[in-house]
Every structure is written in structure tokens, then in C-alpha cells.
Motif scaffolding. Structure first.
Motif, PDB file in Angstrom:
ATOM      1  N   THR A  47     -23.579  56.758 -29.906  1.00 24.33           N
ATOM      2  CA  THR A  47     -24.445  57.900 -29.557  1.00 24.33           C
ATOM      3  C   THR A  47     -24.956  57.821 -28.129  1.00 24.33           C
ATOM      4  OG1 THR A  47     -25.156  58.076 -31.868  1.00 24.33           O
ATOM      5  CG2 THR A  47     -26.528  59.168 -30.205  1.00 24.33           C
ATOM      6  N   PHE A  48     -25.400  56.635 -27.723  1.00 29.15           N
ATOM      7  CA  PHE A  48     -26.060  56.495 -26.422  1.00 29.15           C
ATOM      8  C   PHE A  48     -25.177  55.815 -25.372  1.00 29.15           C
ATOM      9  CE2 PHE A  48     -29.457  56.392 -29.678  1.00 29.15           C
ATOM     10  CZ  PHE A  48     -30.129  57.558 -29.310  1.00 29.15           C
ATOM     11  N   ASP A  49     -23.927  55.500 -25.743  1.00 25.85           N
ATOM     12  CA  ASP A  49     -22.978  54.867 -24.819  1.00 25.85           C
ATOM     13  C   ASP A  49     -23.550  53.562 -24.254  1.00 25.85           C
ATOM     14  OD1 ASP A  49     -20.587  54.578 -23.473  1.00 25.85           O
ATOM     15  OD2 ASP A  49     -21.269  55.692 -21.702  1.00 25.85           O
ATOM     16  N   THR A  50     -24.021  52.701 -25.156  1.00 25.57           N
ATOM     17  CA  THR A  50     -24.583  51.405 -24.771  1.00 25.57           C
ATOM     18  C   THR A  50     -23.674  50.282 -25.266  1.00 25.57           C
ATOM     19  OG1 THR A  50     -25.916  51.443 -26.814  1.00 25.57           O
ATOM     20  CG2 THR A  50     -26.973  52.211 -24.778  1.00 25.57           C
ATOM     21  N   PRO A  51     -23.798  49.066 -24.709  1.00 19.46           N
ATOM     22  CA  PRO A  51     -22.980  47.940 -25.187  1.00 19.46           C
ATOM     23  C   PRO A  51     -23.232  47.678 -26.666  1.00 19.46           C
ATOM     24  CG  PRO A  51     -24.114  47.377 -23.138  1.00 19.46           C
ATOM     25  CD  PRO A  51     -24.687  48.681 -23.591  1.00 19.46           C
ATOM     26  N   THR A  52     -22.166  47.486 -27.428  1.00 25.49           N
ATOM     27  CA  THR A  52     -22.318  47.456 -28.888  1.00 25.49           C
ATOM     28  C   THR A  52     -23.022  46.199 -29.386  1.00 25.49           C
ATOM     29  OG1 THR A  52     -20.258  48.708 -29.008  1.00 25.49           O
ATOM     30  CG2 THR A  52     -21.094  47.788 -31.045  1.00 25.49           C
ATOM     31  N   GLY A  53     -22.595  45.019 -28.928  1.00 29.82           N
ATOM     32  CA  GLY A  53     -23.231  43.783 -29.379  1.00 29.82           C
ATOM     33  C   GLY A  53     -24.732  43.775 -29.121  1.00 29.82           C
ATOM     34  N   PRO A  54     -25.171  44.023 -27.875  1.00 28.70           N
ATOM     35  CA  PRO A  54     -26.602  44.094 -27.615  1.00 28.70           C
ATOM     36  C   PRO A  54     -27.308  45.204 -28.392  1.00 28.70           C
ATOM     37  CG  PRO A  54     -25.428  43.729 -25.565  1.00 28.70           C
ATOM     38  CD  PRO A  54     -24.387  43.989 -26.619  1.00 28.70           C
ATOM     39  N   SER A  55     -26.616  46.301 -28.653  1.00 30.95           N
ATOM     40  CA  SER A  55     -27.228  47.388 -29.436  1.00 30.95           C
ATOM     41  C   SER A  55     -27.515  46.924 -30.866  1.00 30.95           C
ATOM     42  CB  SER A  55     -26.299  48.604 -29.471  1.00 30.95           C
ATOM     43  OG  SER A  55     -26.110  49.142 -28.181  1.00 30.95           O
ATOM     44  N   ILE A  56     -26.599  46.145 -31.438  1.00 27.19           N
ATOM     45  CA  ILE A  56     -26.802  45.615 -32.790  1.00 27.19           C
ATOM     46  C   ILE A  56     -28.023  44.704 -32.827  1.00 27.19           C
ATOM     47  CG2 ILE A  56     -25.822  44.056 -34.532  1.00 27.19           C
ATOM     48  CD1 ILE A  56     -23.050  45.190 -33.751  1.00 27.19           C
ATOM     49  N   VAL A  57     -28.120  43.814 -31.852  1.00 25.91           N
ATOM     50  CA  VAL A  57     -29.247  42.876 -31.823  1.00 25.91           C
ATOM     51  C   VAL A  57     -30.556  43.611 -31.522  1.00 25.91           C
ATOM     52  CG1 VAL A  57     -30.194  40.828 -30.686  1.00 25.91           C
ATOM     53  CG2 VAL A  57     -27.753  40.951 -31.189  1.00 25.91           C
ATOM     54  N   THR A  58     -30.507  44.637 -30.679  1.00 27.89           N
ATOM     55  CA  THR A  58     -31.704  45.420 -30.377  1.00 27.89           C
ATOM     56  C   THR A  58     -32.251  46.095 -31.633  1.00 27.89           C
ATOM     57  OG1 THR A  58     -31.003  45.833 -28.094  1.00 27.89           O
ATOM     58  CG2 THR A  58     -32.617  47.345 -29.022  1.00 27.89           C
ATOM     59  N   LEU A  59     -31.360  46.687 -32.433  1.00 26.72           N
ATOM     60  CA  LEU A  59     -31.808  47.310 -33.673  1.00 26.72           C
ATOM     61  C   LEU A  59     -32.366  46.253 -34.630  1.00 26.72           C
ATOM     62  CD1 LEU A  59     -32.200  49.692 -35.518  1.00 26.72           C
ATOM     63  CD2 LEU A  59     -29.801  49.517 -36.215  1.00 26.72           C
TER      64      LEU A  59
END
Length: 264
Positions: free
Chosen positions: A234-246
């Protein structure tokens, strides 16, 4: 179905959650966050070893992660000053791994993929490796669950009851090495420890039994993996860091709700 890269990525995230979350409960209970850090940071050295001798990356990471985990476990048992020494080991292993990868002749290595994961590039072969490792870790924990709990809660009582806490420590070490090896493709060497610790810590206020905590940790890890993947699209962000951020956001929510749960 597996020709769709998004479905492969989602299944890979679920596989990592299945392996990392219940193991992370023991990491939290034993206060072994440093253990996960040192082992996961050594994963990059395993990548260099695999590429240097033409082995599958999984095999190289598994060998090095297991060796590092055994070293850390041995140092812990000898009551060596942990914080500083383990910090040195973790960052030294990462630095040596980065240098070793850069020195490989004729190899072009995407370091960012190994540091932060490349879940969107997971292949069917990777998926088989991830789920094979995840099932192996899950079965290992189910098989030794009561013995691991006893050794975690009271090593002396476990010994008096005929158990062997050192053997259980070795089993956890093996499970941790397998988890690091399967997770490096998904979240990368720098974020593996986060997927071990954060879902388990998030689940803790909601669980009344160890088994319930493991169940909720898997649920939190799965939500973080799938939600982070969706957020990345959705936000075109790096996937691994996005998982950890959530996952971190879920932990913050859990921490906010914990006082209300205790009063209830």
C-alpha cells in the motif's frame, strides 16, 4: 497458486511466524534477547560461507548460526559478563560477515536483501525450505515442551526430577539456529531477533498459561507478517521493516492495554 509472488510472500511470512513466535516465548522467559541478537547477526557470515564454498545459503547460515549459538550458550553457562561481551560478539559477527561478503571473488551480493530481507523474491524452493524448517522447529518444541518449560522455570527442580537442563538448552540452541536460517530470506539478519522477541512480548499480557502465550505469539506474528506485507504494497515501503514496524505497533497496543487487563 504459488506462481503468484504475493501469495508466496504471505506463506513465507506465516512460516517464519510459526517458527519464531513460540521459540520467542522461551527467549522472553529466559531473558535471552541477547542470544537471539548474537545468533542472527552471525547469519551474514553464514551467507559468505555458503557463497564461498558453493553451498545453499540455508546450509551456510544454519552452520554459522548454530556455532554462534553454542558459543553464546557456553559463555552464558560460565557466567562471563554477558552484556558487553555478547554485544561485541553480535556486532563483530555482523561486521566480519559484511567484510567476508565484500571479499568474495566474482560474487555480486545484494547485502540489503540479507540485512533486511527480501520476502517478495521468495521462490517455491525457498518456500519449501522455510516451511520445512518451521515445521521442524514446531515439532521440536511440541516434543520437548514440558521439559523445556521445567528447565526454564526451575533448572534445579528439573534436574531433581530427572531432567537435563543443559540438553534442553542445546535443543533451544538448535531451534534458534534453524529459525535464523529460515527467516533470513524474509526479514533479514538485522530483524530476525525482533520477530523472535516482539510477538512473544506482545502476547504476554493476554496469556494465562505458557501454551496460550505461544498460541497468541503465533497469532501476533502472523498478523504482523501479513499486515506488514499489505502495508508494504500500500505505502511502497520495505517489506521486512514494515513487518517489524507493525509488530512493534501491536506491542505498543498490548502494553497500553495491559493495565486494563490486570484490573479486569
Amino acid at each position: 497458486m504459488l506462481d503468484d509472488f504475493a501469495i508466496r510472500a504471505g506463506l513465507a511470512g506465516l512460516g517464519v511466524a510459526l517458527a519464531a513466535a513460540p521459540l520467542g516465548c522461551f527467549v522472553v522467559w529466559r531473558r535471552m534477547a541477547y542470544f537471539g541478537d548474537a545468533t542472527s547477526h552471525a547469519a551474514l557470515l553464514g551467507v559468505a560461507l555458503a557463497l564461498a564454498v558453493d553451498l545453499p545459503v540455508f546450509a551456510g547460515v544454519l552452520v554459522v548460526a548454530l556455532v554462534m549459538a553454542l558459543i553464546v550458550s557456553s559463555l552464558s553457562e560460565r557466567h562471563v559478563s554477558t552484556d558487553a561481551l555478547l554485544g561485541v560478539l553480535a556486532h563483530a559477527a555482523l561486521a566480519v560477515g559484511l567484510v567476508a561478503v565484500s571479499l568474495l571473488p566474482g560474487q555480486r551480493v545484494d547485502l540489503q536483501a540479507y540485512l533486511f530481507g527480501e520476502i517478495l523474491a521468495v521462490t517455491q524452493t525457498d518456500l519449501i525450505t522455510i516451511w520445512g524448517g518451521a515445521v521442524m522447529v514446531a515439532l521440536l518444541l511440541i516434543w520437548r515442551w514440558q521439559a523445556l518449560l521445567s528447565a526454564t522455570l526451575s533448572p534445579d527442580l528439573a534436574t531433581a526430577s530427572g531432567g537435563n537442563p543443559k540438553r534442553e538448552q542445546l535443543i533451544l540452541t538448535l531451534a534458534l539456529a534453524i529459525t535464523v536460517a529460515v527467516a533470513i530470506k524474509v526479514v533479514g539478519a538485522l530483524l530476525i531477533a525482533a520477530m523472535l522477541v516482539i510477538p512473544a512480548a506482545t502476547a504476554r499480557p493476554f496469556a494465562r498459561t505458557p501454551e496460550a502465550m505461544a498460541f497468541w505469539a503465533v497469532a501476533v506474528g502472523a498478523v504482523a507478517a501479513l499486515g506488514g506485507l499489505a502495508g508494504s504494497f500500500t505505502f511502497d515501503t520495505p517489506t521486512g521493516p514494515s513487518i517489524v514496524t507493525l509488530a512493534a505497533g501491536l506491542f505498543a497496543l498490548s502494553a497500553a492495554l495491559a493495565p486494563l487487563l490486570r484490573r479486569g
